[in-house]
Design an enzyme around this catalytic site. Structure first.
Site, short mmCIF file in Angstrom:
data_model
loop_
_atom_site.label_atom_id
_atom_site.label_comp_id
_atom_site.label_asym_id
_atom_site.label_seq_id
_atom_site.Cartn_x
_atom_site.Cartn_y
_atom_site.Cartn_z
N LYS A 21 -8.16 2.26 6.72
CA LYS A 21 -7.89 3.46 5.90
C LYS A 21 -9.00 3.69 4.87
O LYS A 21 -9.50 4.79 4.71
CB LYS A 21 -6.52 3.29 5.23
CG LYS A 21 -6.01 4.53 4.52
CD LYS A 21 -4.50 4.51 4.43
CE LYS A 21 -3.95 3.64 3.32
NZ LYS A 21 -4.25 4.16 1.98
N ARG A 26 -13.77 7.04 3.36
CA ARG A 26 -15.17 7.11 2.94
C ARG A 26 -16.04 7.76 4.02
O ARG A 26 -16.97 8.50 3.71
CB ARG A 26 -15.67 5.70 2.58
CG ARG A 26 -15.09 5.23 1.23
CD ARG A 26 -15.21 3.73 1.08
NE ARG A 26 -14.81 3.25 -0.23
CZ ARG A 26 -13.53 3.05 -0.62
NH1 ARG A 26 -12.55 3.30 0.20
NH2 ARG A 26 -13.27 2.58 -1.84
N GLY A 93 -3.99 8.05 -3.13
CA GLY A 93 -4.74 7.72 -4.35
C GLY A 93 -6.23 7.68 -4.08
O GLY A 93 -7.04 8.11 -4.91
N GLN A 168 -11.33 1.98 -6.29
CA GLN A 168 -11.23 3.44 -6.40
C GLN A 168 -11.96 3.94 -7.65
O GLN A 168 -12.67 4.94 -7.60
CB GLN A 168 -9.76 3.86 -6.42
CG GLN A 168 -9.07 3.54 -5.10
CD GLN A 168 -7.64 4.02 -5.03
OE1 GLN A 168 -7.08 4.47 -6.03
NE2 GLN A 168 -7.04 3.92 -3.86
N ASP A 313 -3.11 -5.00 -1.36
CA ASP A 313 -2.28 -4.18 -0.46
C ASP A 313 -1.41 -5.04 0.46
O ASP A 313 -0.50 -4.53 1.11
CB ASP A 313 -3.17 -3.26 0.40
CG ASP A 313 -3.82 -2.16 -0.43
OD1 ASP A 313 -3.36 -1.92 -1.57
OD2 ASP A 313 -4.79 -1.55 0.05
N LYS A 340 0.85 1.43 -7.64
CA LYS A 340 0.55 1.79 -6.24
C LYS A 340 1.49 2.91 -5.79
O LYS A 340 2.10 3.57 -6.62
CB LYS A 340 0.67 0.55 -5.35
CG LYS A 340 -0.36 -0.53 -5.68
CD LYS A 340 -1.76 -0.06 -5.38
CE LYS A 340 -2.81 -1.06 -5.82
NZ LYS A 340 -4.17 -0.53 -5.75
N ARG A 344 5.29 -1.51 -6.86
CA ARG A 344 5.62 -2.47 -5.78
C ARG A 344 6.27 -3.74 -6.29
O ARG A 344 6.93 -4.44 -5.51
CB ARG A 344 4.37 -2.77 -4.93
CG ARG A 344 4.02 -1.61 -4.02
CD ARG A 344 2.92 -1.91 -3.03
NE ARG A 344 2.73 -0.75 -2.16
CZ ARG A 344 1.58 -0.42 -1.59
NH1 ARG A 344 0.51 -1.17 -1.79
NH2 ARG A 344 1.50 0.64 -0.82
N ARG A 386 3.87 0.64 2.88
CA ARG A 386 3.73 -0.83 3.02
C ARG A 386 5.04 -1.56 2.74
O ARG A 386 5.30 -2.63 3.29
CB ARG A 386 2.59 -1.34 2.13
CG ARG A 386 1.25 -0.73 2.52
CD ARG A 386 0.07 -1.54 2.05
NE ARG A 386 -1.14 -0.72 2.07
CZ ARG A 386 -1.87 -0.46 3.15
NH1 ARG A 386 -1.52 -0.96 4.32
NH2 ARG A 386 -2.95 0.30 3.06
C1 S3P Z 1 -8.55 1.33 -2.06
C2 S3P Z 1 -8.56 0.49 -3.12
C3 S3P Z 1 -7.36 -0.21 -3.63
C4 S3P Z 1 -6.23 -0.21 -2.60
C5 S3P Z 1 -6.05 1.12 -1.94
C6 S3P Z 1 -7.33 1.58 -1.26
C7 S3P Z 1 -9.82 2.00 -1.65
O1 S3P Z 1 -6.92 0.44 -4.80
O2 S3P Z 1 -5.03 -0.61 -3.19
O3 S3P Z 1 -5.01 1.05 -0.97
O4 S3P Z 1 -9.91 2.49 -0.52
O5 S3P Z 1 -10.74 2.01 -2.47
P1 S3P Z 1 -7.58 0.07 -6.23
O6 S3P Z 1 -9.02 0.10 -6.04
O7 S3P Z 1 -7.14 1.12 -7.18
O8 S3P Z 1 -7.02 -1.27 -6.55
#
Ligand code: S3P
Length: 426
Positions: A21, A26, A93, A168, A313, A340, A344, A386
């Site tokens: 994912k 990206r 997110g 993120q 995750d 999340k 969670r 999840r």
């Molecule tokens: C992700 C980063 C993680 C992860 C999310 C996907 C990403 O979040 O929990 O499912 O693709 O950059 P955080 O970077 O906010 O921890």
């Protein structure tokens, strides 16, 4: 929809799983930014990545499904068009936070909205550094969606030390940095997943106690061919099911073996899991391998603070492994779980109580003791993919099976979960 699961006999066979994912989001984003045609192979078919594709379509990017790849035709630097309506990031997110970094540098206004869950998730973490770069962003009083990003002439590079370990947030800042002539520096003390820097080929410096990642206009993406490895976070559900089932063996092909994501394999191996990584190779810059998993007796171990971002995750499904492992399972230092798709920590604790465990909930984790006393539990997914899949897997292991409410949310990351289960269980 309430999904019912019966106890399985054993797991057997081979699985191909959808594209990772994080890497899929990206690939869509970087291809959409580039000027020209890119191709993405094995793109995730989950709703989250569909949200990313739809946002970029609104921004004037052509995205076409071909027979075995997705074609993205981008318009290059500052080539996005002002959308006619708010961009809907759905439940995602990653879409919201990464796209904000890209949109912070544009000369038009955009509003980003999301579903009920996404509208509760914290956005101050990206608004703060992007504003420091000169972006103009408004949000609700709680710094949640909807957010509006206003046009700016230009952004200024910054040096930003991440206050939380978040790929993120790191990515939002680095993507905004791609619009500046001089380098933006992001400093991370506890490493988070590194797909953005890897896929864009960014300069990374490792000091004694931090990683420093640089981005500037010269790193702006070009069109290319992306090959997305299978999602290790999706594989984790099938791995745990196989480990905990008697006389079982499963092969999962071409799984992402990126070190910033394989914490789940290391933790499970330390717990005694028989997981053999075969045929390791690098394709399109990302490491991948085939996993051979066999039934194993597991023992609980202490899960160190440093590995938490790497397995963030996978904590819901790791908890399922912990329930059946010898000794007590507990999680601490994982406050990030509260922000999340659901809180969670709360969602896991709720479902552990449904099973009959005595649960202690902490701000940054939980512990539990006792035994399973509920013979045919009804678990609550709270609309979190999840959580739904974790307690679906648990139900497959219970003597009389179990049920999961609102199970359809699994389509956020893996719409074919039930089909895959049916393929490998006997
Ligand atoms: C992700 C980063 C993680 C992860 C999310 C996907 C990403 O979040 O929990 O499912 O693709 O950059 P955080 O970077 O906010 O921890």
């Amino acid at each position: 929809m309430i999904q019912e699961f019966n106890k399985i006999g054993k797991v057997e066979g081979e699985l191909d799983l959808p594209g990772d994912k994080s890497i899929s989001h990206r690939s869509v984003m970087f291809a959409a930014m580039a000027k020209g045609t890119s191709r993405i192979f094995n793109l995730s078919n989950g709703k989250d990545v569909i949200s990313s594709k739809n946002c970029f379509r609104e921004l004037g990017v052509e995205i076409n499904a071909k027979e075995n790849f997705v074609e993205v035709i981008g318009n290059g630097f500052k080539g996005f068009r002002k959308p006619n309506k708010p961009l809907d990031a759905g439940n995602s997110g990653t879409t919201t936070r990464l796209i904000s970094g890209i949109l912070a540098a544009q000369n038009f206004e955009t509003t980003i909205i999301g579903d009920e869950s996404l509208s509760k998730r914290p956005m101050k973490r990206i608004i703060t550094p992007l504003t420091e770069m000169g972006a103009k962003i408004s949000a609700t009083d709680n710094f949640t969606l909807p957010i509006t990003i206003y046009p700016v002439e230009k952004l200024l590079p910054i040096k930003y030390e991440l206050p939380v370990s978040s790929a993120q947030v790191k990515s939002a800042v680095l993507l905004a940095g791609l619009h500046c002539d001089d380098p933006t520096m992001v400093i991370e003390k506890i490493p988070s997943r590194d797909h953005t820097e890897r896929m864009l080929g960014l300069k990374v410096e490792q000091t004694d106690n931090a990683r420093i990642i640089y981005s500037s206009k010269k790193d702006y993406p070009e069109p290319k061919e992306y090959v997305v490895p299978s999602d290790i976070s999706t594989a984790a559900f099938f791995i745990v099911l196989t480990l905990l089932s008697k006389n079982s063996s499963l092969m999962i092909k071409n799984v992402s073996m990126n070190k910033s994501r394989t914490g789940i394999i290391s933790v499970l191996k330390k717990m005694g899991a028989k997981i053999d990584v075969q045929n390791e190779k690098i394709i399109a810059g990302e490491p991948l391998g085939d996993l051979l998993i066999q039934s194993s007796g597991l023992k609980n171990i202490e899960i160190e603070e440093e590995i938490i971002p790497n397995i963030i995750d996978e904590i819901p499904i790791l908890t399922v492994a912990g329930i059946f492992a010898e000794g007590n399972f507990f999680i601490r230092n994982a406050e990030e779980l509260r922000g999340k798709e659901t809180d969670r920590i709360y969602s896991i604790c709720y479902n552990l109580k449904v099973l009959g465990f005595k649960v202690e909930e902490f701000e940054d984790g939980f512990s539990f003791e006792g035994r399973i006393t509920n013979n045919f539990p009804l678990f609550e997914s709270f609309g979190d993919h999840r959580i739904a899949m974790s307690f679906g897997i648990l139900s497959l292991l219970l003597l009389d099976g179990g049920k999961v409410n609102n199970f359809e949310c699994v389509s956020i990351s893996n719409p074919n979960f039930n089909k895959q289960i049916n393929k490998i269980v006997r």
